[in-house]
Design a protein around this motif. Structure first.
Motif, PDB file in Angstrom:
ATOM      1  N   UNK A 136     -48.037  50.159 -56.696  1.00 34.30           N
ATOM      2  CA  UNK A 136     -46.929  49.840 -57.589  1.00 34.30           C
ATOM      3  C   UNK A 136     -45.775  49.201 -56.821  1.00 34.30           C
ATOM      4  N   UNK A 137     -45.515  49.724 -55.606  1.00 34.51           N
ATOM      5  CA  UNK A 137     -44.456  49.137 -54.784  1.00 34.51           C
ATOM      6  C   UNK A 137     -44.811  47.709 -54.368  1.00 34.51           C
ATOM      7  N   UNK A 138     -46.075  47.475 -54.036  1.00 34.20           N
ATOM      8  CA  UNK A 138     -46.505  46.123 -53.674  1.00 34.20           C
ATOM      9  C   UNK A 138     -46.354  45.164 -54.846  1.00 34.20           C
ATOM     10  N   UNK A 139     -46.704  45.616 -56.056  1.00 35.25           N
ATOM     11  CA  UNK A 139     -46.574  44.755 -57.223  1.00 35.25           C
ATOM     12  C   UNK A 139     -45.114  44.456 -57.532  1.00 35.25           C
ATOM     13  N   UNK A 140     -44.242  45.473 -57.418  1.00 36.51           N
ATOM     14  CA  UNK A 140     -42.811  45.246 -57.633  1.00 36.51           C
ATOM     15  C   UNK A 140     -42.241  44.294 -56.583  1.00 36.51           C
ATOM     16  N   UNK A 141     -42.680  44.464 -55.337  1.00 28.56           N
ATOM     17  CA  UNK A 141     -42.214  43.578 -54.271  1.00 28.56           C
ATOM     18  C   UNK A 141     -42.704  42.152 -54.508  1.00 28.56           C
ATOM     19  N   UNK A 142     -43.916  41.987 -55.020  1.00 28.85           N
ATOM     20  CA  UNK A 142     -44.435  40.651 -55.299  1.00 28.85           C
ATOM     21  C   UNK A 142     -43.602  39.956 -56.372  1.00 28.85           C
ATOM     22  N   UNK A 143     -43.219  40.692 -57.424  1.00 35.42           N
ATOM     23  CA  UNK A 143     -42.376  40.107 -58.474  1.00 35.42           C
ATOM     24  C   UNK A 143     -41.011  39.736 -57.915  1.00 35.42           C
ATOM     25  N   UNK A 144     -40.408  40.654 -57.148  1.00 32.23           N
ATOM     26  CA  UNK A 144     -39.088  40.378 -56.579  1.00 32.23           C
ATOM     27  C   UNK A 144     -39.140  39.199 -55.602  1.00 32.23           C
ATOM     28  N   UNK A 145     -40.178  39.133 -54.809  1.00 29.50           N
ATOM     29  CA  UNK A 145     -40.303  38.041 -53.846  1.00 29.50           C
ATOM     30  C   UNK A 145     -40.496  36.708 -54.550  1.00 29.50           C
ATOM     31  N   UNK A 146     -41.254  36.712 -55.660  1.00 31.15           N
ATOM     32  CA  UNK A 146     -41.466  35.474 -56.398  1.00 31.15           C
ATOM     33  C   UNK A 146     -40.159  34.964 -57.014  1.00 31.15           C
ATOM     34  N   UNK A 147     -39.360  35.879 -57.533  1.00 29.89           N
ATOM     35  CA  UNK A 147     -38.078  35.463 -58.112  1.00 29.89           C
ATOM     36  C   UNK A 147     -37.106  35.014 -57.027  1.00 29.89           C
TER      37      UNK A 147
END
Length: 820
Positions: A8-19
């Protein structure tokens, strides 16, 4: 739990990094425009006479874009320039720049040009928005500069400023390394595969759980993962459009590799079905032991291998795919020795049905062959099929190409024309020197469909005000360092990039905020920043006022009324789908055209549900004024029930196709199966379809007082003409007793038929598959009737809410509607 939390942390980090990456590239594109327009050679600055529009173009194209999206945006900018620049050159040359000192003539030319640009349906919305901005700059600039404006050079300056913004957007997506759509889709496919694998693992644990609390807790852990998986699929569908612009040679690959969003969506359907089974009222039911749990582990391993293939993009067919059959699950079914299904075991069997779909092939309904093998089919039939497919393709092309514009297109074109014309007229009358901004404020905000007018206008006004205030403060702080006053824009651009994803401001407010600051900090020659900010804010409010007035004049219907009408249409389409599914059950063979037509109608149902969701969101944001508040909670529950019913209809279609496929190995026993199944489904259809037909009409009732008056008038007229009163049919709303009777009858007939198959010594595999499909069909029938009662309850609540002073008898209303 730690592994799940890490994922879940990796997925949240992926969204934040993309933005964050999108924000950085937007800032880079604007920095390129600012450096060239502020510090470039004077000869180049003379050609780039409208740097404000360069910023606007760059922000429109580069926001949340990949390299392929930016290349496509450049094509849209070029297309818009071809639409605007040559006609404007011709009009300026024929009329003469001196005549454009008339404000009225400029407003008329803006309105006519905007209508011509907005009318073609094939033009992309981004191209239309860029073209609207160019139209405003060309004709307002002709009014401001008068004789100094050249009929040729002035439109060319607009084109060069547009080209700078488009070029900067492409360059920003290339530096410091290209943001490729292929890589983004591959990352999202990997994230979705991990998400789906984790959900399946949780569902299998819930299925094998021996106590109710453990199953409930495990299912609750999968709910946030399901929402995240849906967002991944939506992102994939948005980003995959840019792949074609990056790699044109990918068109040579197989069709399945071009659209990973659809392929993964097909994998999502069985997973969603597993969740529906686990969340049914009668679950969990423990039918597993240690040996069966080991079989399920092997099934889960096979599915995980399939999800590993889903991580690859393009999604090519591999040699291992045909080997991934359902032997383990077939052993499971044979081990259970399924001979019949009870109502209590239906959720468990439906779970296994979805698991088998996911294990064998998620696209099973598209790969099922007709009953007559193609190798044995006569050549005349093959040619007839090809002719029908060609006819269908040509018909689809003709329907997509509209020679005569539709009413929606004409309304949109007239709305754009009138809004821009009035905005330019009043903007020039108020302040001639800053007359650009009233038209430019709304030029980039048009949408083809209906939108929440007040909400969008409010977000744009607040965004423009915030950006302007930030720009003025930045100029005040850096007034001694005018050469580096562009630097404060970079953190602001990053902040507004995140602001675009907020529910409070959205795309409209975020883009307005970044442009408001860019036009002050990224431009020179406007005089005092404070005076320019006030003038631009006033012009922006003039444009937004014209935008709101035209929207209210051309589309006065409230979103609440549109949601009511759309709800009625959705219920009608749902009724048609249920009737079509029952008609398909009567087929002796498996004509693919019938099931294809049924899938298209079910896709249309999902499109209606999506539109209802859109109207519901708009109605929620719409101001109430003197109206009753919108009952968003009821509509949310209705949307949840309708979406679930649409999914269940798809699974009914799956099970019927598999039943017809398995029937070829059951001999004459299939005739009796089909006879009983058709009889029970007819009773189910009459019950549910009649209720939906009644609810479809009830949903359109605005006032019970008016409805009662219409009924009394109709009753009096009927009595005068025929001398007798209207007769109401019996109550057509479903009851618990009727639902129980329908389901028990279906299960009893299924048991009798499977016993006959067993007595005829049919081999175990088709028998277990047939029982599993019949159980899935029974579960879908039970689920549809259960959701129907929820829909009835919510519509009853809506009628009570809209008529708070009336005494409501829901069944009496149904009688009167049926009589009318």
């Amino acid at each position: 739990m730690p592994a799940r939390a890490m994922m879940a942390a990796d997925q949240a980090w992926a969204v934040w990094r993309r933005r964050l990456g999108s924000a950085f590239r937007t800032a880079l594109a604007c920095a390129m425009v600012g450096c060239i327009t502020l510090y470039g050679p004077s000869s180049l600055q003379n050609q780039l006479a409208f740097p404000a529009f360069s910023y606007v173009t760059a922000v429109i194209i580069v926001s949340d874009a990949t390299l392929g999206d930016s290349v496509r945006g450049c094509w849209h900018a070029l297309y818009a320039t071809v639409q605007v620049v040559p006609p404007s050159m011709l009009s300026l040359w024929v009329l003469g720049p001196a005549r454009f000192s008339s404000v009225g003539l400029a407003a008329i030319m803006v309105a006519l040009s905007a209508f011509a640009v907005a009318l073609p349906e094939s033009t992309h919305l981004m191209a239309k928005r860029i073209a609207f901005g160019q139209i405003v700059i060309v004709y307002v600039g002709a009014v401001i500069h008068g004789d100094q404006t050249g009929a040729v050079m002035h439109p060319l300056h607009v084109a060069s400023s547009t080209a700078l913004g488009a070029f900067a957007s492409v360059l920003a997506l290339l530096l410091p390394y290209p943001r490729l759509a292929c890589c983004e889709v591959r990352k999202l496919c990997r994230l979705y595969a991990e998400n789906a694998s984790e959900r399946i693992n949780l569902f299998m644990k819930a299925f094998c759980a021996q106590d109710n609390p453990t199953a409930v807790e495990t299912i609750s852990q999968a709910k946030p993962l399901a929402e995240t998986g849906t967002k991944f699929l939506q992102s994939i569908k948005l980003i995959q459009e840019g792949v074609m612009w990056e790699r044109p040679n990918i068109r040579l690959l197989k069709p399945g590799s071009l659209n990973p969003g659809e392929r993964l969506q097909e994998m999502e359907m069985p997973i969603r079905g597993m969740e529906i089974a686990l969340t049914s009222p009668s679950f969990p039911v423990c039918i597993t032991n240690q040996e069966l749990s080991e079989i399920l582990l092997r099934v889960e391993l096979q599915i995980s291998l399939k999800l590993e293939q889903a991580k690859r993009f393009p999604l090519l067919e591999t040699t291992t795919a045909p080997e991934m059959k359902g032997e383990s699950l077939d052993q499971f079914l044979q081990y259970l020795k399924i001979n019949s299904a009870t109502q209590k075991c239906l959720p468990a069997f439906f779970f296994l049905f979805c698991l088998k779909l996911l294990q064998d092939d998620s696209t099973i309904t598209q790969n099922i062959q007709p009953v007559i093998d193609s190798s044995q089919k006569p050549k005349t039939e093959e040619s007839r099929d090809s002719q029908e497919q060609a006819k269908y393709s040509s018909k689809r092309i003709c329907t997509n190409w509209h020679w005569i514009p539709r009413n929606e297109t004409l309304v949109f074109a007239f709305k754009c024309s009138l809004s821009l014309g009035l905005a330019v007229l009043f903007g020039l009358l108020f302040n001639k020197e800053n007359g650009y901004w009233s038209g430019l404020t709304i030029a980039i905000s048009f949408a083809t469909g209906r939108q929440a007018t007040f909400t969008v206008a409010n977000a744009r006004a607040q965004g423009t005000a915030m950006g302007s205030v930030y720009g003025v403060v930045g100029c005040f702080i850096f007034q001694r360092f005018s050469d580096i006053r562009f630097l404060p824009l970079l953190p602001w651009i990053i902040f507004t990039s995140f602001l675009r994803h907020s529910s409070m401001y959205g795309q409209a407010g975020g883009i307005s905020a970044v442009i408001g600051a860019l036009l002050i900090l990224g431009r020179k020659g406007y005089g005092s920043p404070g005076e320019f900010a006030i003038a631009r804010l006033t012009e922006a409010f003039i444009g937004l006022f014209c935008f709101i007035m035209v929207e209210l004049l051309l589309q006065p219907t409230r979103a609440v009324n549109l949601a009511k009408s759309q709800l009625s249409q959705t219920l009608g389409t749902l009724r048609e789908c249920i009737e079509e599914v029952v008609l398909c059950s009567r087929q002796k063979e498996m004509p693919t055209s019938i099931f294809q037509a049924l899938r298209e109608k079910q896709n249309r149902l999902k499109a209606h549900i999506t539109e209802l969701e859109l109207f519901t969101g708009q109605a929620e944001l719409e101001p109430d004024f003197w109206f009753l508040p919108f009952r968003v909670a009821c509509y949310s529950k209705l949307l949840r029930s309708l979406s679930k019913m649409a999914d269940l209809l798809h699974f009914m279609n799956y099970s019927m196709e598999l039943l017809l496929q398995a029937s070829q190995r059951c001999g004459p026993a299939w005739m009796e199966i089909q006879e009983h199944m058709t009889t029970d489904l007819d009773i189910f259809r009459k019950n549910v379809a009649s209720s939906l037909k009644c609810l479809e009409k009830i949903a359109l009732i605005k006032s019970l007082t008016v409805f009662e008056k219409e009924f009394q008038d109709k009753k009096i007229n009927h009595n005068l003409e025929l001398g007798k009163a209207l007769k109401a049919n019996v109550c057509i709303l479903s009851t618990d007793e009727e639902e129980e009777k329908i389901l028990n009858s279906f299960l009893q007939h299924s048991t009798e038929v499977t016993d006959q198959i067993h007595s005829n010594q049919i081999e175990e595999e088709p028998k277990s598959q047939m029982v599993l499909c019949l159980s899935a069909l029974g579960f879908c029938i039970s689920g549809l009737m259960r959701e129907m009662k929820d829909i009835e309850r919510e519509i009853r609540e809506l009628i009570r809410w809209d008529n708070p002073t009336c005494c409501i008898n829901f069944y009496e209303i149904c009688h009167k509607i049926d009589s009318l």
